[in-house]
Design an enzyme around this catalytic site. Structure first.
Site, PDB file in Angstrom:
ATOM      1  NE  ARG A 167       4.478  -3.968  -1.023  1.00  0.00           N
ATOM      2  CZ  ARG A 167       3.347  -4.409  -1.546  1.00  0.00           C
ATOM      3  NH1 ARG A 167       3.329  -4.841  -2.784  1.00  0.00           N
ATOM      4  NH2 ARG A 167       2.239  -4.426  -0.836  1.00  0.00           N
ATOM      5  CG  ASP A 199       3.880   5.430  -0.769  1.00  0.00           C
ATOM      6  OD1 ASP A 199       3.749   4.263  -1.186  1.00  0.00           O
ATOM      7  OD2 ASP A 199       3.079   5.986   0.007  1.00  0.00           O
ATOM      8  CE1 TYR A 247       7.565   3.898   6.024  1.00  0.00           C
ATOM      9  CE2 TYR A 247       5.974   2.759   7.411  1.00  0.00           C
ATOM     10  CZ  TYR A 247       6.726   2.821   6.252  1.00  0.00           C
ATOM     11  OH  TYR A 247       6.630   1.822   5.326  1.00  0.00           O
ATOM     12  NE  ARG A 272       4.119  10.396   1.017  1.00  0.00           N
ATOM     13  CZ  ARG A 272       5.095  10.857   0.229  1.00  0.00           C
ATOM     14  NH1 ARG A 272       4.993  12.039  -0.315  1.00  0.00           N
ATOM     15  NH2 ARG A 272       6.160  10.132  -0.011  1.00  0.00           N
TER      16      ARG A 272
END
Lengths: 202, 202
Positions: free
Chosen positions: B48, B50, B107, B195
């Site tokens: 999921r 962001d 990612y 991040r």
């Protein structure tokens, strides 16, 4: 000067009278450079692109008597909005003219014909087309257009302006993402000629 | 189901109560699929994401008893807004679960450290960073983070949720455009962990 821009939010290259309120690449460049140089400047480019056209290697020049030492590409780019940037700066001879000295201009035009539609991250870089394209047939058609011709049927006519151009290269290929890419090069293009060429071949 | 999206205009993956008025990927997918299927559907994804995160290979599943014959990726994509699309559809066993069955998530995170700033056409895909990055030093630091650790300092804490994760891969490299790209793979990630990892290494 090498310039790159995302054409989506620009009404083309050519600065418009302020009263029109239209954002253009030349307008933004002249505003920022005029500020950094402390005087009005005029910048000329090799190919005045239409609204919505992107650039990776636009070439432009500016005639100035003095170049302030602290003005480099980094400083100009920090002052520019992030959809346009200077990629290189070079000092050249005063008789260099980006517009009248250019011996060719090259454009690419991308068309996505995958029935699933374009990659969301690249959708502003490609035209979505619903019919599958035959690259070989389009290259066959492209060959007939090569050379010097009167491209009037492909141009938005402007009075007294010649529509005779020499098409040096016109070919279609698939890129890594599967999009059909037209690469076209000519001594010069008239208004909306690239779009018209794509239009007749699709 | 493979899904790609441009995360800029989405408030992340997870559907929000309608009263919030927030656009999400799951929300859009469920709206369009519910319409095509003539019944409410629920779609679950592997990771999921962001707000602002893009996807090229998001995996999602949906449990349905009947799949209407005329519903394919093309038809779904024509009904979807152009910043999200279905890249593939596959029928699988009923015990397949995109979320709980996933054994890794990967990612990439791109950082532009060219002092001239990012390419205008890719600026929404990269973080602009004003200091030049040392890829070798960042890879050195990355090695210490590999393996199973409590990543609590890298996570927005959620009560009762574990923050123990196994980092399988974490490395930096330059892409063709010169941007520094972090590729990170783990069994799973907690909220905002990618991040935070980028943040400590810059």
């Amino acid at each position: 000067m090498g310039i790159a821009y995302d054409g989506r939010d620009f009404h083309g290259w050519a600065a418009q009278p302020e009263s029109m309120g239209l954002r253009t690449v030349q307008g933004e460049m002249q505003r920022v450079l005029g500020h950094l140089f402390g005087q009005q400047v005029e910048i000329q480019c090799a190919g005045r692109t239409d609204a919505g056209v992107h650039a990776r290697g636009q070439v432009a020049h500016m005639d100035v008597t003095v170049w302030p030492e602290d003005v480099d590409a980094g400083r100009i780019n920090r002052a520019l909005p992030d959809d346009v940037r200077v990629t290189s700066i070079e000092r050249t001879s005063m008789d260099f003219d980006a517009r009248f000295g250019a011996i060719w201009r090259r454009y690419t035009y991308r068309v996505n014909d995958d029935p699933r539609g374009p990659d969301p991250l690249r959708r502003h870089l490609v035209l979505a087309h619903h019919k599958s394209l035959d690259i070989a047939a389009m290259n066959e058609a492209a060959r007939a257009l090569l050379g010097e011709h009167d491209f009037a049927p492909f141009c938005k006519q402007r009075e007294f302006a010649s529509t005779i151009r020499t098409l040096q290269r016109l070919e279609w290929a698939r890129d890594d993402d599967g999009a059909a890419v037209m690469t076209v090069q000519a001594d010069a293009f008239c208004h909306s000629m690239v779009r018209a060429l794509v239009g007749v071949m699709l």
